[in-house]
Structure formats: structure tokens, C-alpha cells
Motif scaffolding. Structure first.
Motif, PDB file in Angstrom:
ATOM      1  N   PHE A  15       0.821  -1.204   0.000  1.00  0.00           N
ATOM      2  CA  PHE A  15       0.000   0.000   0.000  1.00  0.00           C
ATOM      3  C   PHE A  15       0.861   1.262   0.000  1.00  0.00           C
ATOM      4  N   ILE A  16       2.022   1.178   0.621  1.00  0.00           N
ATOM      5  CA  ILE A  16       2.905   2.336   0.703  1.00  0.00           C
ATOM      6  C   ILE A  16       4.312   1.923   0.293  1.00  0.00           C
ATOM      7  N   LYS A  17       5.080   2.912  -0.141  1.00  0.00           N
ATOM      8  CA  LYS A  17       6.485   2.715  -0.503  1.00  0.00           C
ATOM      9  C   LYS A  17       7.294   3.755   0.264  1.00  0.00           C
ATOM     10  N   LEU A  18       8.140   3.290   1.181  1.00  0.00           N
ATOM     11  CA  LEU A  18       8.888   4.188   2.048  1.00  0.00           C
ATOM     12  C   LEU A  18      10.278   4.435   1.497  1.00  0.00           C
ATOM     13  N   ASP A  19      10.774   5.632   1.771  1.00  0.00           N
ATOM     14  CA  ASP A  19      12.145   5.982   1.429  1.00  0.00           C
ATOM     15  C   ASP A  19      13.105   5.212   2.338  1.00  0.00           C
ATOM     16  N   PRO A  20      14.258   4.762   1.830  1.00  0.00           N
ATOM     17  CA  PRO A  20      15.217   4.045   2.685  1.00  0.00           C
ATOM     18  C   PRO A  20      15.636   4.842   3.912  1.00  0.00           C
ATOM     19  N   ARG A  21      15.747   6.169   3.781  1.00  0.00           N
ATOM     20  CA  ARG A  21      16.133   6.998   4.924  1.00  0.00           C
ATOM     21  C   ARG A  21      15.074   6.952   6.015  1.00  0.00           C
ATOM     22  N   THR A  22      13.810   6.837   5.610  1.00  0.00           N
ATOM     23  CA  THR A  22      12.736   6.733   6.596  1.00  0.00           C
ATOM     24  C   THR A  22      12.860   5.434   7.392  1.00  0.00           C
ATOM     25  N   LEU A  23      13.160   4.338   6.709  1.00  0.00           N
ATOM     26  CA  LEU A  23      13.290   3.051   7.402  1.00  0.00           C
ATOM     27  C   LEU A  23      14.490   3.041   8.344  1.00  0.00           C
ATOM     28  N   PHE A  24      15.598   3.641   7.937  1.00  0.00           N
ATOM     29  CA  PHE A  24      16.750   3.732   8.845  1.00  0.00           C
ATOM     30  C   PHE A  24      16.403   4.570  10.069  1.00  0.00           C
ATOM     31  N   LEU A  25      15.657   5.649   9.862  1.00  0.00           N
ATOM     32  CA  LEU A  25      15.250   6.484  10.991  1.00  0.00           C
ATOM     33  C   LEU A  25      14.286   5.744  11.905  1.00  0.00           C
ATOM     34  N   LEU A  26      13.395   4.951  11.333  1.00  0.00           N
ATOM     35  CA  LEU A  26      12.468   4.160  12.142  1.00  0.00           C
ATOM     36  C   LEU A  26      13.209   3.117  12.974  1.00  0.00           C
ATOM     37  N   ILE A  27      14.251   2.519  12.399  1.00  0.00           N
ATOM     38  CA  ILE A  27      15.059   1.564  13.161  1.00  0.00           C
ATOM     39  C   ILE A  27      15.708   2.255  14.356  1.00  0.00           C
ATOM     40  N   LEU A  28      16.213   3.471  14.143  1.00  0.00           N
ATOM     41  CA  LEU A  28      16.819   4.228  15.238  1.00  0.00           C
ATOM     42  C   LEU A  28      15.792   4.544  16.319  1.00  0.00           C
ATOM     43  N   PHE A  29      14.615   5.011  15.911  1.00  0.00           N
ATOM     44  CA  PHE A  29      13.553   5.335  16.876  1.00  0.00           C
ATOM     45  C   PHE A  29      13.124   4.093  17.651  1.00  0.00           C
ATOM     46  N   SER A  30      12.988   2.963  16.963  1.00  0.00           N
ATOM     47  CA  SER A  30      12.526   1.747  17.641  1.00  0.00           C
ATOM     48  C   SER A  30      13.548   1.265  18.665  1.00  0.00           C
ATOM     49  N   ASN A  31      14.833   1.378  18.343  1.00  0.00           N
ATOM     50  CA  ASN A  31      15.861   0.989  19.313  1.00  0.00           C
ATOM     51  C   ASN A  31      15.815   1.867  20.554  1.00  0.00           C
ATOM     52  N   ILE A  32      15.680   3.166  20.355  1.00  0.00           N
ATOM     53  CA  ILE A  32      15.604   4.080  21.497  1.00  0.00           C
ATOM     54  C   ILE A  32      14.375   3.785  22.339  1.00  0.00           C
ATOM     55  N   ALA A  33      13.233   3.591  21.665  1.00  0.00           N
ATOM     56  CA  ALA A  33      11.976   3.404  22.383  1.00  0.00           C
ATOM     57  C   ALA A  33      11.940   2.095  23.154  1.00  0.00           C
ATOM     58  N   ILE A  34      12.406   1.007  22.522  1.00  0.00           N
ATOM     59  CA  ILE A  34      12.242  -0.311  23.131  1.00  0.00           C
ATOM     60  C   ILE A  34      13.155  -0.500  24.337  1.00  0.00           C
ATOM     61  N   PHE A  35      14.355   0.116  24.323  1.00  0.00           N
ATOM     62  CA  PHE A  35      15.274  -0.080  25.437  1.00  0.00           C
ATOM     63  C   PHE A  35      15.077   0.951  26.551  1.00  0.00           C
ATOM     64  N   ILE A  36      14.356   2.016  26.278  1.00  0.00           N
ATOM     65  CA  ILE A  36      14.036   2.992  27.325  1.00  0.00           C
ATOM     66  C   ILE A  36      12.695   2.678  27.969  1.00  0.00           C
ATOM     67  N   SER A  37      11.826   2.001  27.230  1.00  0.00           N
ATOM     68  CA  SER A  37      10.475   1.741  27.717  1.00  0.00           C
ATOM     69  C   SER A  37      10.494   0.901  28.993  1.00  0.00           C
ATOM     70  N   SER A  38       9.637   1.269  29.924  1.00  0.00           N
ATOM     71  CA  SER A  38       9.486   0.530  31.175  1.00  0.00           C
ATOM     72  C   SER A  38       8.118  -0.131  31.285  1.00  0.00           C
ATOM     73  N   SER A  39       7.327  -0.072  30.215  1.00  0.00           N
ATOM     74  CA  SER A  39       5.981  -0.626  30.233  1.00  0.00           C
ATOM     75  C   SER A  39       5.823  -1.617  29.094  1.00  0.00           C
ATOM     76  N   ILE A  40       5.270  -2.776  29.407  1.00  0.00           N
ATOM     77  CA  ILE A  40       5.051  -3.791  28.390  1.00  0.00           C
ATOM     78  C   ILE A  40       3.960  -3.354  27.417  1.00  0.00           C
ATOM     79  N   TYR A  41       3.030  -2.509  27.882  1.00  0.00           N
ATOM     80  CA  TYR A  41       1.944  -2.044  27.010  1.00  0.00           C
ATOM     81  C   TYR A  41       2.475  -1.134  25.911  1.00  0.00           C
ATOM     82  N   SER A  42       3.426  -0.264  26.250  1.00  0.00           N
ATOM     83  CA  SER A  42       4.014   0.592  25.228  1.00  0.00           C
ATOM     84  C   SER A  42       4.825  -0.230  24.228  1.00  0.00           C
ATOM     85  N   GLU A  43       5.441  -1.325  24.698  1.00  0.00           N
ATOM     86  CA  GLU A  43       6.136  -2.220  23.780  1.00  0.00           C
ATOM     87  C   GLU A  43       5.157  -2.874  22.817  1.00  0.00           C
ATOM     88  N   PHE A  44       3.987  -3.258  23.327  1.00  0.00           N
ATOM     89  CA  PHE A  44       2.965  -3.845  22.467  1.00  0.00           C
ATOM     90  C   PHE A  44       2.538  -2.856  21.388  1.00  0.00           C
TER      91      PHE A  44
END
Length: 242
Positions: A15-44
């Protein structure tokens, strides 16, 4: 003019086609979010957003497999922590928890490999003025893993035709002989082939690269980056919006 028509890989269409730079940025955001998160619900919420994005990018089957894998690791973590928290199994739970936190970023990385061509990655990096000493090894590496995956599937099919099913636990010696040895030889051969192919296609050419696919930010890219920033803030706040 039929010779000017370019074949498009339908497996990579969604349905969508993402720019490679967007995917690299999303990987960075997900790493920051998942290792800082203290709630399992936010991980879900984070994992559900990533799986929805993968489905929209045209890899629904892969997103379902990763969702099931993530659910299994969450279930194992909860069971071990609740019923075996006072035993040595707590160390196993720590390892399972670490793998669980790596799965979201790994899912995005696999989506990058499956939905973006190597030429598009090189063009996007050139627009960011990334040094070629970084771009060339990274693009060759991204092309290397799918090639190894193809060889692995071919070897598995050949083993199945010879009646070798069940993996290492059922046939340990034969598996080493018929799977691991050919995989090591194939990995070495693939590395040489990719190096030769990259040089032949002018990967070291200092001039500006071109691509048949237009690489630019679209509405979907900006929407994904805004959603990623919002989910990251949610994970940092422990699942609380306020």
C-alpha cells in the motif's frame, strides 16, 4: 518501445512505498523506544505499529511470523518470571527479554532488506552525503544476507529430497556434512561473487549515481516519522500520555 519497460518486483509492492532513509530512521527510533520503555503495554503498541507498517509495505506473511515470534517470547518471559523467578531460570528470562527487545528493530531491518533495492539505498545515502567508505560495505552487506538465505533454502530442499528431515537433533553428523559445510563454502563463494558484481556495476565510480526509481520523501514517510516520534515519546513516558 517495449525494450524500455522496466520489470518491477511485485513482491515488494504494498500500500505504501517508504524511502530508505525513513526506514533507517524508524530503526533508530525503535531501538531508542524499546530499550528505554518501562511498560510492556508501550512495547505492544510499538510492535503492533511495526507489524502494521510491514503489512502495508507488502510483507504481510513476514509480519505475521514476526508477530507470532514476539508473542512467544513475551509469553516465555512472563511464565519464567512468574513461576521460576527464584531459580536459575531467571538468567534464561534475562536472555529471552533481551531477544524480545531486539525483535522490533530486527523486524524493521528485515523489512528494509525485503522492500528496498540496494541501488535505492546508495542513492539515498549519496543525498545525505554519507562517505562511500560507509555506503559501499553497508550496501554489499544488505545484499549478502538475502543471497545466503537463497542458498540456505536450496540446501534445505536438497536435504529434504534425500530424506534428511528434522535438523541437527535428528541427524547431527549428516546435518553437519550436508548443511553446514555447504553453507560455509557457499558463504565464501557468495562474498567473491558480490564483490565482483559490485565492481562490474561501477560501485566505486565517484560520479553521482542514478536510479530508475525516484527516491524522495512522500506523505507516507512524513506520517511514519511523526508516528514513530509519538510512539517513542509514549515508550519513554512508560505508556502514559500525560
Amino acid at each position: 518501445m517495449n525494450f524500455l519497460k522496466v520489470k518491477v518486483d511485485k513482491k515488494r509492492q504494498g500500500f505504501i512505498k517508504l524511502d530508505p532513509r525513513t526506514l533507517f530512521l524508524l530503526i533508530l527510533f525503535s531501538n531508542i523506544a524499546i530499550f528505554i520503555s518501562s511498560s510492556i503495554y508501550s512495547e505492544f503498541i510499538l510492535m503492533a505499529s511495526i507489524l502494521l507498517l510491514c503489512a502495508c509495505c507488502g510483507i504481510l506473511g513476514f509480519s505475521l511470523k514476526m508477530g507470532a515470534t514476539y508473542f512467544i517470547f513475551v509469553l516465555l518471559d512472563i511464565l519464567i518470571s512468574r513461576y521460576f523467578g527464584d531459580s536459575w531460570m531467571i538468567y534464561v528470562a534475562v536472555g529471552i527479554r533481551f531477544i524480545r527487545k531486539v525483535i522490533p528493530a530486527g523486524t524493521l531491518g528485515a523489512a528494509l532488506i525485503q522492500t528496498v533495492r540496494v541501488s535505492e539505498i546508495m542513492v539515498s545515502f549519496s543525498k545525505l552525503l554519507v562517505p562511500r567508505t560507509i555506503t559501499i560495505p553497508l550496501t554489499v552487506l544488505l545484499r549478502y544476507f538475502p543471497s545466503i538465505g537463497e542458498d540456505r533454502r536450496a540446501i534445505k530442499k536438497a536435504m529434504a529430497m534425500r530424506g534428511l528431515r528434522g535438523g541437527f537433533f535428528m541427524h547431527p553428523v549428516r546435518t553437519i556434512e550436508c548443511f553446514y559445510v555447504p553453507m560455509m563454502m557457499s558463504a565464501s563463494r557468495r562474498a567473491d561473487e558480490l564483490s565482483c558484481a559490485a565492481i562490474t556495476r561501477g560501485i566505486e565510480n565517484p560520479k553521482k549515481r542514478t536510479t530508475l526509481t525516484e527516491v524522495r520523501f512522500r506523505t507516507a514517510d512524513y506520517t511514519c516519522m511523526l508516528c514513530a516520534a509519538a510512539v517513542t515519546v509514549l515508550c519513554i513516558r512508560g505508556g502514559s500520555i500525560w
